[in-house]
Design a protein around this motif. Structure first.
Motif, short mmCIF file in Angstrom:
data_model
loop_
_atom_site.label_atom_id
_atom_site.label_comp_id
_atom_site.label_asym_id
_atom_site.label_seq_id
_atom_site.Cartn_x
_atom_site.Cartn_y
_atom_site.Cartn_z
N TYR A 275 82.83 14.68 -19.07
CA TYR A 275 81.39 14.85 -19.26
C TYR A 275 80.79 15.48 -18.01
O TYR A 275 81.16 15.12 -16.88
N ASP A 276 79.85 16.38 -18.21
CA ASP A 276 79.18 17.06 -17.10
C ASP A 276 77.72 17.31 -17.48
O ASP A 276 77.37 17.45 -18.66
N ILE A 277 76.89 17.33 -16.42
CA ILE A 277 75.48 17.72 -16.58
C ILE A 277 75.41 19.21 -16.28
O ILE A 277 75.64 19.63 -15.14
N ILE A 278 75.12 20.00 -17.27
CA ILE A 278 75.16 21.46 -17.10
C ILE A 278 73.77 22.06 -16.93
O ILE A 278 73.66 23.22 -16.51
N ASP A 279 72.72 21.31 -17.22
CA ASP A 279 71.38 21.88 -17.10
C ASP A 279 70.37 20.74 -17.09
O ASP A 279 70.67 19.60 -17.45
N GLY A 280 69.15 21.05 -16.66
CA GLY A 280 68.08 20.07 -16.65
C GLY A 280 67.37 20.03 -15.31
O GLY A 280 67.77 20.68 -14.34
N ASP A 281 66.28 19.27 -15.26
CA ASP A 281 65.47 19.17 -14.03
C ASP A 281 65.87 17.97 -13.18
O ASP A 281 65.16 17.64 -12.21
#
Length: 761
Positions: A275-281
């Motif tokens: 799992y990875d965070i690929i976008d967002g603030d």
């Protein structure tokens, strides 16, 4: 000659009709000397000799394998019968011996003849799968004709003769998924791309039939369980496309905020996803980690949150397979994405300092109550509570600093000394006034700056040695100085002599480049008999502002030296030493003399101590001596039990006799001794006089001491005489009972009775 006629009995109630027909088909191939299956009392053949005229005087005898147990002969006619069923799988042939003998004499009429009965095989054993049931695996999505496994059946019938053991394999159940080779029994996939997620396990029934698979053959079956193993042919898929989480703003870093999970129909490592965070603030504030056991993603906090700054965050997370099979890459990307919204909840936060640490500097001569520095903090909440500052006294045990509770200004409470401590580390506490449970701490490091408040001095206690045969300008000693202060540009010392010793006729000084000082002799011819020691005061000044100085004195000793300048002796007494004796030899001689003197003194002391009398008549008083006798006197009437002269001191007329075992602490004047009294004087008067002297002598014992005798011995009729342990006062006691104890206590009773009478009077 023997004649053998064997008839085969081919029918049995054990044979089925198809088996019987098959037996008839293959009957021409069987020889008359072979045997199939025989049942009890079934005729086999006839033994006959040419010598038998029919007179019934000949007897037939049968011996060998199974004779009498399996095979039986009629001793008159020679008919042979099988009395038990034969099984080729147990024994394939039997060797027998037949002989004709005289009935009466049992003498052989002919030599014995040997013959062999062979058991001919028939198809009476069905094929068997000895290792069944079977289990096999094959990867899912395999191509058509992929080999799964092979099975083997065995038949106990004769594989050489006929087709009884010729096996043919077939699948009774398991089509259309699998097929089998009829002769090799290799099982293969009959359909391509079988999907484990649709069906994981298949049951296949396999048959093995003998007689080449023809009708009438025997058969056996077994089962094969085929399991499809997993391959990574399915991508992960989030259960929902949008996740919502909420978190308080004061949550601890690293806390799990929520979990997201992408389901994968595969199993094992094929279902593992990262799992990875690929976008967002909030990519810098949050992180996501994979849980290998639960196969989900855990969202954790990386940096502190602030409700007042930002109240929500949106993240886009991705789940991707870790192990991708390139054979199925055409099925599409093995990954999926979802959106995560995180709402920050307001919480009562502790005060926040303007800096995580503070570094302050102060000169060591700073005035008391002067401000060293200031710390600031604020309440990050919307309510913005006022802040109160304090010092954690566990970090300032000596209370050297104070802080203003309102503005955070730190002041000096006690004088500082950089030479004792350069750094002071304290902790400042900020507390919300409206909620005292909300506190924060910050470390404050205070560095004490140096000022020139210490004068330089010699680095150590120096003592110089000057040779009598030294040369002018010779360096006697090199000294260095030290200063407890620590100037920025390092130490630089100035050396000088006292003003009144600037023109010193004996010594001069020279400053060296390494900040040290050399002392030089101005002339030669120093003589230690004229002057053994010289004192040279030296002024040492530093380069501080203002400069400080001190005077240190160097001691210079004049010594005798060898020609090469090695110091040998620095004492004047060295001149009077005998020539030829070294200092070590003289010390040894002196030590021997002292040892002899000590031995003589000890010897004399021991002799005097051994001959010393019990009473020193010149210095000892008889009143302080106790003469002990082991015999018991006869009481008051006994005047001859001891010599009264022992209590007298004829020799102590002009002196006093202190106790030998006690050294008086007080000085006293000698008292005038009593004149000697002749024998026969009144002992009572003599003792009273001595008692009066002892009572009035402050240096004589006992020194206000007391002895208690609390035990009078066992079996004492009188009991204790101690008045210290009495529970009643003297006025309450009656001593008349002492008169009843006998003549030895009669006088004591009279004395106490008289005392009581005096008190009453």
């Amino acid at each position: 000659m023997w004649t053998l006629s064997c008839f085969l009995i081919l029918i049995s109630y054990y044979l089925s009709f198809p088996q019987f027909l098959a037996l008839l088909v293959y009957l021409p191939y069987y020889a008359l000397s072979y045997l199939w299956i025989f049942y009890p009392q079934y005729y086999l053949c006839l033994l006959h000799t040419d010598l038998d005229p029919g007179s019934k005087k000949i007897k037939y005898i049968l011996s060998g394998d199974g004779a009498g147990t399996i095979f039986q002969i009629n001793d008159v006619t020679g008919d042979i019968h099988a009395i038990k069923r034969l099984d080729r799988e147990e024994k394939a042939e039997y060797t027998l011996t037949a002989q004709a003998v005289d009935w009466e004499t049992s003498k052989p009429l002919e030599p014995p003849s040997e013959f062999i009965i062979k058991v001919q095989d028939i198809n009476d054993n069905a094929p068997e799968f000895l290792n069944g049931p079977y289990h096999a695996t094959v990867p899912e999505m395999s191509i058509l004709g992929t080999s799964v496994t092979n099975v083997t059946a065995t038949d106990a019938d004769d594989p050489v003769y006929g087709n009884s053991a010729k096996l043919v394999y077939s699948i009774l159940e398991g089509q259309p998924y699998f097929s089998i080779e009829p002769e090799t029994a290799i099982i293969k996939t009959a359909l391509p791309n079988m999907d484990r997620e649709a069906k994981e396990e298949y049951l296949v029934v396999i048959q093995a039939k003998d007689m080449g698979g023809h009708s009438g053959g025997l058969s056996g079956t077994t089962t094969l369980t085929v399991t499809l193993t997993d391959v990574n042919d399915n991508p992960p898929k989030f259960a929902q496309s949008l996740y919502h989480f909420s978190v308080p703003e004061d949550v601890v870093l690293g806390t799990a905020i929520g979990r997201v999970k992408a389901n994968d129909q595969d199993i094992g490592e094929n279902a593992q996803s990262s799992y990875d965070i690929i976008d967002g603030d909030g990519t810098t504030l949050f992180e996501i980690t994979s849980d290998a056991q639960a196969q989900d993603g855990i969202i954790r906090l990386r940096k502190p949150l602030d409700f007042e700054t930002k109240k929500s965050y949106t993240l886009k997370v991705e789940a991707a397979n870790v192990h991708i099979d390139p054979r199925f890459s055409g099925r599409g990307p093995f990954k999926d994405t979802a959106t995560v919204k995180i709402v920050v909840e307001d919480a009562d936060e502790p005060p926040v300092f303007s800096s995580p640490t503070y570094l302050l500097e102060v000169h060591e001569n700073a005035a008391l109550n002067s401000v060293i520095g200031q710390v600031t903090a604020r309440d990050p909440d919307i309510t913005s509570s006022p802040i109160r500052f304090s010092i954690d006294r566990h970090t300032d045990l000596e209370r050297q600093f104070n802080i203003n509770a309102d503005d955070g200004k730190i002041t000096l409470a006690t004088p500082l000394d950089r030479e004792l401590s350069v750094w002071h580390n304290i902790t400042i506490i900020a507390t919300e006034i409206r909620n005292h449970s909300q506190i924060s701490r910050v470390p404050v490091a205070i560095k004490v700056l140096d000022v020139n408040d210490n004068a330089p001095e010699f680095a150590s206690e120096y003592e110089a040695f000057l040779c009598e045969n030294g040369k002018p300008g010779q360096v006697i000693q090199t000294v260095s100085a030290m200063d407890k202060d620590d100037p920025k540009n390092g130490h630089y010392f100035l050396y000088s002599l006292l003003p009144e010793m600037v023109n010193n006729p004996n010594f001069t000084i020279r400053k060296n480049e390494d900040n040290s000082l050399s002392i030089l002799a101005k002339h030669n011819g120093f003589n230690r008999q004229k002057q053994e020691v010289y004192l040279l005061p030296i002024i040492i000044s530093d380069s501080g502002n203002p400069p400080l100085s001190s005077t240190s004195t160097l001691t210079i000793r004049v010594c005798g030296c060898s020609n090469d300048g090695v110091v040998q002796s620095c004492n004047v007494e060295a001149y009077v030493l005998p020539i030829g004796l070294s200092m070590g030899a003289l010390i040894a001689i002196l030590a021997c003399i002292i040892l002899l003197l000590v031995i003589v003194v000890l010897f004399v002391t021991l002799r005097r101590h051994k001959n010393e009398p019990l009473i020193i008549k010149d210095d000892e008083d008889v009143r302080e001596n106790i003469i002990r006798y082991d015999d018991e006197g006869g009481g008051e009437e006994d005047t001859e039990a001891f010599d009264i002269a022992t209590l007298q001191n004829p020799d102590g007329i002009n002196g006093f006799l202190p106790r030998k075992d006690i050294k008086p602490d007080l000085q006293f004047m000698p008292r005038q001794g009593l004149a000697p009294v002749p024998n026969g004087v009144d002992v009572d008067e003599f003792i009273n006089v001595r008692l009066h002297e002892a009572d009035n002598d402050p240096t004589a014992p006992p020194y206000d001491s007391i002895q208690i005798y609390g035990y009078e011995g066992r079996g004492s009729v009188a009991g204790s005489l101690s008045s210290l342990e009495s529970t009643t006062s003297d006025s309450d006691q009656n001593f008349d009972y002492l008169s009843d104890w006998g003549p030895r206590f009669k006088r004591l009773g009279e004395l106490y009775s008289v005392g009581e009478s005096d008190k009453e009077t």
